[in-house]
Write a protein that holds these residues in place. Structure first.
Motif, mmCIF file in Angstrom:
data_model
loop_
_atom_site.group_PDB
_atom_site.id
_atom_site.type_symbol
_atom_site.label_atom_id
_atom_site.label_comp_id
_atom_site.label_asym_id
_atom_site.label_seq_id
_atom_site.Cartn_x
_atom_site.Cartn_y
_atom_site.Cartn_z
ATOM 1 N N LEU A 1 86.666 74.829 36.721
ATOM 2 C CA LEU A 1 86.642 75.455 38.032
ATOM 3 C C LEU A 1 85.559 74.844 38.915
ATOM 4 C CD1 LEU A 1 87.074 79.296 37.412
ATOM 5 C CD2 LEU A 1 88.813 77.556 37.776
ATOM 6 N N LYS A 2 85.807 74.877 40.212
ATOM 7 C CA LYS A 2 84.792 74.482 41.175
ATOM 8 C C LYS A 2 83.650 75.498 41.149
ATOM 9 C CE LYS A 2 87.274 71.078 42.979
ATOM 10 N NZ LYS A 2 86.892 69.658 42.839
ATOM 11 N N PRO A 3 82.415 75.059 41.446
ATOM 12 C CA PRO A 3 81.274 75.983 41.409
ATOM 13 C C PRO A 3 81.449 77.237 42.247
ATOM 14 C CG PRO A 3 80.489 73.727 41.513
ATOM 15 C CD PRO A 3 81.978 73.663 41.668
ATOM 16 N N TYR A 4 82.069 77.126 43.430
ATOM 17 C CA TYR A 4 82.191 78.313 44.282
ATOM 18 C C TYR A 4 83.121 79.349 43.653
ATOM 19 C CZ TYR A 4 86.861 77.047 46.069
ATOM 20 O OH TYR A 4 88.203 76.766 46.187
ATOM 21 N N LEU A 5 84.114 78.899 42.875
ATOM 22 C CA LEU A 5 85.001 79.831 42.187
ATOM 23 C C LEU A 5 84.286 80.516 41.032
ATOM 24 C CD1 LEU A 5 88.355 77.805 42.151
ATOM 25 C CD2 LEU A 5 87.862 79.884 43.453
ATOM 26 N N LEU A 6 83.457 79.768 40.319
ATOM 27 C CA LEU A 6 82.683 80.362 39.236
ATOM 28 C C LEU A 6 81.744 81.442 39.769
ATOM 29 C CD1 LEU A 6 81.780 77.149 37.193
ATOM 30 C CD2 LEU A 6 83.268 79.008 36.426
ATOM 31 N N ARG A 7 81.096 81.150 40.884
ATOM 32 C CA ARG A 7 80.151 82.116 41.460
ATOM 33 C C ARG A 7 80.852 83.376 41.968
ATOM 34 N NH1 ARG A 7 77.775 77.209 43.807
ATOM 35 N NH2 ARG A 7 75.836 76.736 42.702
ATOM 36 N N SER A 8 82.139 83.253 42.298
ATOM 37 C CA SER A 8 82.862 84.392 42.866
ATOM 38 C C SER A 8 83.410 85.345 41.812
ATOM 39 C CB SER A 8 84.023 83.890 43.740
ATOM 40 O OG SER A 8 85.060 83.320 42.929
ATOM 41 N N LEU A 9 83.312 85.008 40.533
ATOM 42 C CA LEU A 9 83.857 85.859 39.478
ATOM 43 C C LEU A 9 83.114 87.189 39.426
ATOM 44 C CD1 LEU A 9 84.242 83.195 36.630
ATOM 45 C CD2 LEU A 9 86.100 84.244 37.942
ATOM 46 N N THR A 10 83.847 88.286 39.299
ATOM 47 C CA THR A 10 83.223 89.596 39.176
ATOM 48 C C THR A 10 82.846 89.850 37.730
ATOM 49 O OG1 THR A 10 85.258 90.847 38.719
ATOM 50 C CG2 THR A 10 84.738 90.379 41.037
ATOM 51 N N ASP A 11 82.195 90.988 37.487
ATOM 52 C CA ASP A 11 81.695 91.268 36.138
ATOM 53 C C ASP A 11 82.796 91.562 35.128
ATOM 54 O OD1 ASP A 11 82.369 93.653 37.301
ATOM 55 O OD2 ASP A 11 80.539 94.718 36.758
ATOM 56 N N ILE A 12 84.033 91.846 35.584
ATOM 57 C CA ILE A 12 85.119 92.112 34.634
ATOM 58 C C ILE A 12 86.094 90.952 34.542
ATOM 59 C CG2 ILE A 12 84.970 94.613 34.969
ATOM 60 C CD1 ILE A 12 87.699 94.297 36.546
ATOM 61 N N GLN A 13 85.873 89.897 35.308
ATOM 62 C CA GLN A 13 86.794 88.756 35.292
ATOM 63 C C GLN A 13 86.317 87.688 34.320
ATOM 64 O OE1 GLN A 13 86.795 87.856 39.560
ATOM 65 N NE2 GLN A 13 88.892 88.635 39.697
ATOM 66 N N LYS A 14 87.283 87.043 33.677
ATOM 67 C CA LYS A 14 86.963 86.000 32.707
ATOM 68 C C LYS A 14 87.828 84.771 32.943
ATOM 69 C CE LYS A 14 85.467 89.310 29.201
ATOM 70 N NZ LYS A 14 84.032 88.974 29.313
ATOM 71 N N VAL A 15 87.244 83.620 32.629
ATOM 72 C CA VAL A 15 87.970 82.357 32.738
ATOM 73 C C VAL A 15 87.767 81.592 31.437
ATOM 74 C CG1 VAL A 15 86.027 81.117 33.802
ATOM 75 C CG2 VAL A 15 88.379 80.340 34.200
ATOM 76 N N ASN A 16 88.743 80.775 31.062
ATOM 77 C CA ASN A 16 88.755 80.182 29.725
ATOM 78 C C ASN A 16 88.039 78.836 29.611
ATOM 79 O OD1 ASN A 16 90.910 79.030 31.290
ATOM 80 N ND2 ASN A 16 91.778 78.169 29.423
ATOM 81 N N HIS A 17 87.172 78.501 30.569
ATOM 82 C CA HIS A 17 86.363 77.284 30.449
ATOM 83 C C HIS A 17 84.945 77.528 30.945
ATOM 84 C CE1 HIS A 17 89.729 74.814 29.320
ATOM 85 N NE2 HIS A 17 90.359 75.000 30.462
ATOM 86 N N PHE A 18 83.986 76.959 30.224
ATOM 87 C CA PHE A 18 82.610 76.922 30.697
ATOM 88 C C PHE A 18 82.430 75.730 31.631
ATOM 89 C CE2 PHE A 18 81.982 79.326 26.761
ATOM 90 C CZ PHE A 18 81.067 80.298 27.159
ATOM 91 N N PRO A 19 81.510 75.823 32.577
ATOM 92 C CA PRO A 19 81.187 74.626 33.359
ATOM 93 C C PRO A 19 80.587 73.553 32.459
ATOM 94 C CG PRO A 19 79.600 76.393 33.786
ATOM 95 C CD PRO A 19 80.704 76.995 32.968
ATOM 96 N N ARG A 20 80.975 72.317 32.684
ATOM 97 C CA ARG A 20 80.489 71.140 31.961
ATOM 98 C C ARG A 20 80.897 71.115 30.487
ATOM 99 N NH1 ARG A 20 74.591 68.899 33.496
ATOM 100 N NH2 ARG A 20 75.447 67.226 32.208
#
Length: 443
Positions: free
Chosen positions: A109-128
């Protein structure tokens, strides 16, 4: 069906009652909910069941539907992920929607999308995460650890050179030990662009390719070479938390192994990738999910049973495999943990399922071949579905989705703890002495 496990959750900060989901008395004993916390801070965590995709039980969809749980799939197509989620009452939203509990994506994900995640949202990749999954970055990270902690301690990769930058070093090494060697593009997968050489003149020099010493003494079963696909889940990089799934896949070549140099171009003999060998006329598939030791793809447990019957020390082998996994992830820990601290608003936003490809030699030493960013979830045979559906269901349970409508934005902050709410086939790996505090810092 293997049982699952969800991580316990704690909350801190305030929460307004009008934003809380109203508990239904019927939720208390529902098989898709586990409650964590106590008193007025009880939090419902979703529990997944692999057999839901077969039974199509409306009762198992009830909780997902009641809490309006949702997911979106971006830049990938995973029918198995979609099937597991929908069979538990999650509904799919448009890729542009911001109201979801899970984003399953095929890329970072782009950094701005990572920063926009709420406390209950999850994504299946870590940055880097490419620090592990790009072959050149993996090599650089492991090499750095060898310099810091000793070559023998981190001798988990075959000797490797990055070309063209290290071409002269490779030629110097080749003059002393001719090989054979294996050439790989740094960012490819599924065996694409991989070939063997026994002379530097055979290399097609391109930007950023790896040349690694070929492991010419692989452990064989019935004279066939094989490797093992292991499923490794990382739920946090700071602190580092690694889980190894109890089951994997042993993938066999389709031509009996022969070390003679005349066979060096025979990919069906030397490469174990399923995507390569399925094109062979000798590929054998098994249509019975209860038979795990037939054809060109076995379960890892069937492979271990076979080796144990042959008198091999499988306990020592798996201990070495776990050591290899830990050291591999630790080699990239600092870079990924720093990226998480930089780009994430909530430390529990990301998780990652890695596909570790490991080759075992005839001394039972495991060698890391590569780490896959998005391991294949295709189910081309019943054994695939049997293993991968259970693996994903238990992974989603272990990651821990809060049962909350993503459209209702809570003001509370949810933090993860290591509380186990039920037994999991994922084994939490214990760090070897000397690595337990390596780059370990408070968030």
């Amino acid at each position: 069906m293997p049982a699952g496990m969800a991580r316990g959750l704690e909350e801190s900060g305030s929460s307004s009652e009008e934003e809380e989901e109203e508990e239904d008395p019927g939720d208390e004993d529902h098989p898709c909910i586990r409650w964590t916390g106590g008193g007025c801070r009880r939090i419902p965590i979703f529990v997944f069941h692999a057999d839901a995709i077969l039974t199509n039980d409306s009762y198992l969809r009830l909780i997902g539907e009641r809490y309006h749980l949702s997911y979106k799939i971006v830049r990938t197509d995973s029918r198995l992920v979609r099937s597991i989620l929908t069979s538990h009452g999650f509904h799919e939203v448009h890729p542009n929607s911001s109201d979801y509990n899970l984003m399953w994506t095929g890329s970072h994900l782009k950094p701005y999308l990572l920063r926009s995640l709420t406390d209950i949202q999850k994504v299946n990749h870590f940055p880097r995460s490419y620090e592990l999954t790009r072959k050149d970055r993996l090599y650089k990270n492991v090499s750095r650890m060898q310099l810091s902690h000793g070559f023998k301690t981190f001798h988990i990769l075959p000797q490797t050179f990055i070309l063209p930058a290290e071409y002269q070093e490779f030629c110097s090494t080749y003059s002393k030990d001719r090989g054979p060697w294996i050439v790989k593009p740094v960012a490819s997968s599924r065996g694409r662009g991989v070939y063997l050489i026994n002379n530097p003149n055979q290399i097609v020099l391109e930007d950023n390719i790896l040349v690694s010493r070929y492991i010419s003494n692989p452990l064989l079963i019935d004279d066939f070479k094989f490797d093992v696909r292991l499923y490794v889940l990382v739920t946090s990089y700071d602190p580092l938390v690694i889980y190894l799934y109890e089951e994997g896949l042993a993938r066999f070549a389709t031509v009996r192994y022969d070390q003679a140099s005349k066979n060096i171009k025979n990919q069906f003999m030397h490469l174990t990738n399923y995507s390569v060998n399925k094109k062979s006329g000798d590929y054998v598939s098994c249509d019975d999910p209860d038979v795990e030791d037939y054809g060109n793809k076995w379960s890892m447990s069937a492979m271990l049973r076979y080796l144990k019957q042959e008198g091999r020390d499988t306990a020592a082998l798996m201990a070495s495999v776990e050591d290899l996994i830990i050291k591999t992830v630790v080699s990239a820990e600092l870079a990924i943990a720093t990226a998480c601290k930089t780009f994430l608003s909530h430390r529990g936003s990301c998780f990652e399922l890695y596909g570790f490809d490991v080759l075992i030699d005839d001394t039972l030493k495991p060698w890391l071949l590569e780490v896959n960013l998005s391991p294949s979830l295709a189910c081309d045979a019943p054994l695939d579905l049997k293993i991968k559906a259970s693996m994903l269901s238990d992974m989603f349970t272990l990651v821990g989705f809060v049962c909350q409508d993503p459209g209702q934005h809570s003001s509370r902050t949810v933090y993860h703890s290591s509380e186990s709410v039920r037994r999991s086939p994922y084994q939490k790996l214990q760090f070897p002495l000397g690595l337990t505090t390596y780059f370990r810092k408070k968030w």
